[in-house]
Motif scaffolding. Structure first.
Motif, PDB file in Angstrom:
ATOM      1  N   LYS A   1       0.856  -1.201   0.000  1.00 34.53           N
ATOM      2  CA  LYS A   1       0.000   0.000   0.000  1.00 34.53           C
ATOM      3  C   LYS A   1       0.887   1.245   0.000  1.00 34.53           C
ATOM      4  N   LEU A   2       0.534   2.181  -0.827  1.00 36.24           N
ATOM      5  CA  LEU A   2       1.155   3.509  -0.790  1.00 36.24           C
ATOM      6  C   LEU A   2       0.188   4.443  -0.067  1.00 36.24           C
ATOM      7  N   VAL A   3       0.615   4.985   1.051  1.00 41.26           N
ATOM      8  CA  VAL A   3      -0.275   5.788   1.892  1.00 41.26           C
ATOM      9  C   VAL A   3       0.395   7.108   2.237  1.00 41.26           C
ATOM     10  N   ASN A   4      -0.424   8.077   2.593  1.00 41.72           N
ATOM     11  CA  ASN A   4       0.093   9.379   3.035  1.00 41.72           C
ATOM     12  C   ASN A   4       0.416   9.391   4.516  1.00 41.72           C
ATOM     13  N   ALA A   5      -0.206   8.471   5.267  1.00 38.54           N
ATOM     14  CA  ALA A   5       0.037   8.389   6.709  1.00 38.54           C
ATOM     15  C   ALA A   5      -0.155   6.937   7.125  1.00 38.54           C
ATOM     16  N   PRO A   6       0.478   6.513   8.214  1.00 36.59           N
ATOM     17  CA  PRO A   6       0.310   5.132   8.670  1.00 36.59           C
ATOM     18  C   PRO A   6      -1.157   4.778   8.874  1.00 36.59           C
ATOM     19  N   GLY A   7      -1.563   3.667   8.299  1.00 37.30           N
ATOM     20  CA  GLY A   7      -2.953   3.225   8.407  1.00 37.30           C
ATOM     21  C   GLY A   7      -3.896   3.960   7.500  1.00 37.30           C
ATOM     22  N   GLY A   8      -3.350   4.832   6.626  1.00 37.60           N
ATOM     23  CA  GLY A   8      -4.203   5.608   5.742  1.00 37.60           C
ATOM     24  C   GLY A   8      -4.718   4.805   4.565  1.00 37.60           C
ATOM     25  N   GLU A   9      -5.498   5.495   3.751  1.00 33.82           N
ATOM     26  CA  GLU A   9      -6.104   4.863   2.590  1.00 33.82           C
ATOM     27  C   GLU A   9      -5.063   4.710   1.483  1.00 33.82           C
ATOM     28  N   ALA A  10      -5.132   3.598   0.774  1.00 33.99           N
ATOM     29  CA  ALA A  10      -4.161   3.331  -0.283  1.00 33.99           C
ATOM     30  C   ALA A  10      -4.379   4.280  -1.445  1.00 33.99           C
ATOM     31  N   ILE A  11      -3.286   4.731  -2.020  1.00 31.96           N
ATOM     32  CA  ILE A  11      -3.328   5.652  -3.149  1.00 31.96           C
ATOM     33  C   ILE A  11      -3.420   4.833  -4.445  1.00 31.96           C
ATOM     34  N   ALA A  12      -4.407   5.197  -5.256  1.00 34.14           N
ATOM     35  CA  ALA A  12      -4.625   4.458  -6.496  1.00 34.14           C
ATOM     36  C   ALA A  12      -3.614   4.880  -7.555  1.00 34.14           C
ATOM     37  N   ASN A  13      -3.680   4.197  -8.691  1.00 36.57           N
ATOM     38  CA  ASN A  13      -2.832   4.495  -9.853  1.00 36.57           C
ATOM     39  C   ASN A  13      -1.347   4.461  -9.489  1.00 36.57           C
ATOM     40  N   THR A  14      -0.992   3.414  -8.793  1.00 37.32           N
ATOM     41  CA  THR A  14       0.394   3.256  -8.372  1.00 37.32           C
ATOM     42  C   THR A  14       0.994   2.026  -9.059  1.00 37.32           C
ATOM     43  N   SER A  15       2.199   2.167  -9.509  1.00 41.30           N
ATOM     44  CA  SER A  15       2.928   1.038 -10.079  1.00 41.30           C
ATOM     45  C   SER A  15       4.006   0.606  -9.086  1.00 41.30           C
ATOM     46  N   TRP A  16       4.312  -0.697  -9.073  1.00 42.08           N
ATOM     47  CA  TRP A  16       5.171  -1.267  -8.051  1.00 42.08           C
ATOM     48  C   TRP A  16       6.297  -2.099  -8.668  1.00 42.08           C
ATOM     49  N   ALA A  17       7.397  -2.122  -7.955  1.00 41.02           N
ATOM     50  CA  ALA A  17       8.510  -3.006  -8.297  1.00 41.02           C
ATOM     51  C   ALA A  17       9.134  -3.491  -7.000  1.00 41.02           C
ATOM     52  N   VAL A  18       9.216  -4.826  -6.852  1.00 42.11           N
ATOM     53  CA  VAL A  18       9.844  -5.427  -5.681  1.00 42.11           C
ATOM     54  C   VAL A  18      11.201  -5.951  -6.124  1.00 42.11           C
ATOM     55  N   LEU A  19      12.246  -5.540  -5.390  1.00 46.08           N
ATOM     56  CA  LEU A  19      13.615  -5.870  -5.754  1.00 46.08           C
ATOM     57  C   LEU A  19      14.252  -6.758  -4.696  1.00 46.08           C
ATOM     58  N   SER A  20      15.181  -7.588  -5.140  1.00 45.63           N
ATOM     59  CA  SER A  20      15.982  -8.382  -4.219  1.00 45.63           C
ATOM     60  C   SER A  20      17.060  -7.490  -3.602  1.00 45.63           C
ATOM     61  N   PRO A  21      17.740  -7.948  -2.544  1.00 42.02           N
ATOM     62  CA  PRO A  21      18.813  -7.123  -1.964  1.00 42.02           C
ATOM     63  C   PRO A  21      19.897  -6.782  -2.976  1.00 42.02           C
ATOM     64  N   GLY A  22      20.058  -7.583  -4.012  1.00 43.06           N
ATOM     65  CA  GLY A  22      21.053  -7.290  -5.031  1.00 43.06           C
ATOM     66  C   GLY A  22      20.558  -6.363  -6.114  1.00 43.06           C
ATOM     67  N   GLY A  23      19.308  -5.941  -6.026  1.00 38.59           N
ATOM     68  CA  GLY A  23      18.774  -5.008  -7.003  1.00 38.59           C
ATOM     69  C   GLY A  23      18.049  -5.655  -8.167  1.00 38.59           C
ATOM     70  N   ASP A  24      17.918  -6.964  -8.176  1.00 37.71           N
ATOM     71  CA  ASP A  24      17.180  -7.638  -9.253  1.00 37.71           C
ATOM     72  C   ASP A  24      15.681  -7.498  -9.027  1.00 37.71           C
ATOM     73  N   VAL A  25      14.946  -7.324 -10.103  1.00 35.81           N
ATOM     74  CA  VAL A  25      13.495  -7.203 -10.003  1.00 35.81           C
ATOM     75  C   VAL A  25      12.899  -8.573  -9.716  1.00 35.81           C
ATOM     76  N   VAL A  26      12.154  -8.645  -8.639  1.00 44.57           N
ATOM     77  CA  VAL A  26      11.486  -9.901  -8.270  1.00 44.57           C
ATOM     78  C   VAL A  26      10.105  -9.968  -8.886  1.00 44.57           C
ATOM     79  N   VAL A  27       9.341  -8.896  -8.789  1.00 44.45           N
ATOM     80  CA  VAL A  27       7.999  -8.868  -9.345  1.00 44.45           C
ATOM     81  C   VAL A  27       7.587  -7.411  -9.543  1.00 44.45           C
TER      82      VAL A  27
END
Length: 367
Positions: free
Chosen positions: A287-313
């Motif tokens: 979730k991308l939020v403006n404050a802890p526990g806040g509402e998720a911000i729509a129209n967001t793109s995501w990239a999860v990386l490994s510690p080495g910087g490789d894209v996981v998903v």
């Protein structure tokens, strides 16, 4: 005249004396001459039970039941064939689908088929697929399919010739060759197969009962390209897979990212092998939020990386969810041209939300 009277009187006297002797108890043996040896022997033989001529056997009435007698084995049409554990053919006449004479059609032979997992198991009652192919190929170079049957045992009427019997029980198969004439034959096919039931768990007491869990089953040998032969794909947990007895390389996929475990599992003929594969993973919601526990911000793109910087998903949306293998990750959220980053850790069995704060201190440049 006087002489006639004397002879009559003499005759009468003799008769009177004989009658008197009978009345007084004289033995008949003393009066009658003994039977000669030549006459007594035939008479005694005639009284012997061995010499008496036997009367002809009565003909049964057409409606009378047949007498009980030993039935030749080849005429036992009302029983299944003896269990066979080899490919030896034995004569057999099935009890169903015969013509009134109890034999196959004049120009065809009868083939009765049964299958079992191994030598010690009972015949399989359902789940079999039988295919009969002619041994000769057609114009396209392929074997012609003559007949099929599904279920347990099967019976076929075949013209004289050479055929290939293809037996399938799940992923376990066998092919046998048979020469058919106009007689009746049976065959017991030994598949040398067993079952495999796969499950997965996160810990010993935390089985994976739901979620995107699938299994792929491969052979253990590699081909010339270094790849394993795929036997079964996308197998559901808890489902029994019928396989030929062998060792298989099983890949368990929990989710679509990197939660993958592998194991070599042996399948034993006539047995059900149950295996549980353990994952070190958890479900993560971003979730991308403006404050802890806040509402998720729509129209967001995501990239999860490994510690080495490789894209996981990668993903798009306000609430992307993944199953990730346990470990440390970096996540980058992009919204309105600004990148926000955060680090998080995945712990086995700990499904949770990961919040990325849309603040200046979390902005980052991401490629």
């Amino acid at each position: 005249m006087q002489a006639v009277r004397q002879r009559f009187a003499l005759w009468l006297g003799v008769v009177t004396w004989v009658l008197a002797a009978s009345v007084s108890g004289s033995s008949a043996q003393e009066l009658a001459p003994p039977l000669s040896t030549d006459l007594a022997a035939p008479f005694s033989a005639a009284l012997s039970s061995d010499a008496l001529p036997m009367p002809p056997a009565p003909k049964p009435h057409p409606d009378a039941p047949a007498e009980a007698a030993e039935t030749p084995i080849e005429n036992l049409l009302d029983r299944a064939p003896e269990p066979l554990f080899s490919d030896t053919l034995v004569p057999y006449a099935p009890s169903v689908h015969l013509n009134p004479a109890g034999a196959p059609a004049e120009n065809q032979g009868a083939l009765y088929l049964m299958a079992r997992l191994n030598r010690d198991s009972q015949p399989i009652e359902k789940g079999l697929i039988w295919r009969i192919y002619s041994e000769t190929t057609n114009e396209e170079g392929r074997l012609e399919l003559v007949s099929t049957s599904e279920g347990g045992d099967a019976e076929f009427r075949l013209d004289p010739g050479v055929y290939l019997i293809h037996t399938a029980y799940g992923y376990a198969t066998a092919v046998n060759r048979i020469v058919m004439g106009r007689d009746v034959k049976s065959k017991m096919v030994t598949l040398n197969a067993g079952g495999l039931k796969l499950e997965a768990a996160l810990t010993e007491d935390n089985a994976i009962k739901k979620g995107p869990l699938l299994f792929d089953i491969y052979g253990t040998e590699f081909d010339e390209r270094g790849e394993r032969k795929l036997v079964a794909q996308n197998v559901q947990p808890g489902k029994i897979i019928r396989l030929a007895a062998d060792t298989y390389h099983v890949v368990s996929r929990y989710g679509d990212v990197n939660a993958v475990v592998r194991a070599d599992i042996q399948v034993i003929a006539g047995k059900l092998t149950e295996a549980t594969m353990h994952h070190k993973a958890a479900g993560i919601t971003l979730k991308l939020v403006n404050a802890p526990g806040g509402e998720a911000i729509a129209n967001t793109s995501w990239a999860v990386l490994s510690p080495g910087g490789d894209v996981v998903v990668e993903a798009n949306g306000a609430f992307p969810r993944f199953v990730l293998a346990s470990g440390e990750y970096e996540v980058i959220a992009r919204n309105n041209g600004v990148n926000y980053r955060s680090d998080f850790e995945v712990q086995t069995g700990n499904d949770r939300e990961v919040e990325v704060m849309a603040s200046d201190e979390n902005t980052a440049v991401a490629n």
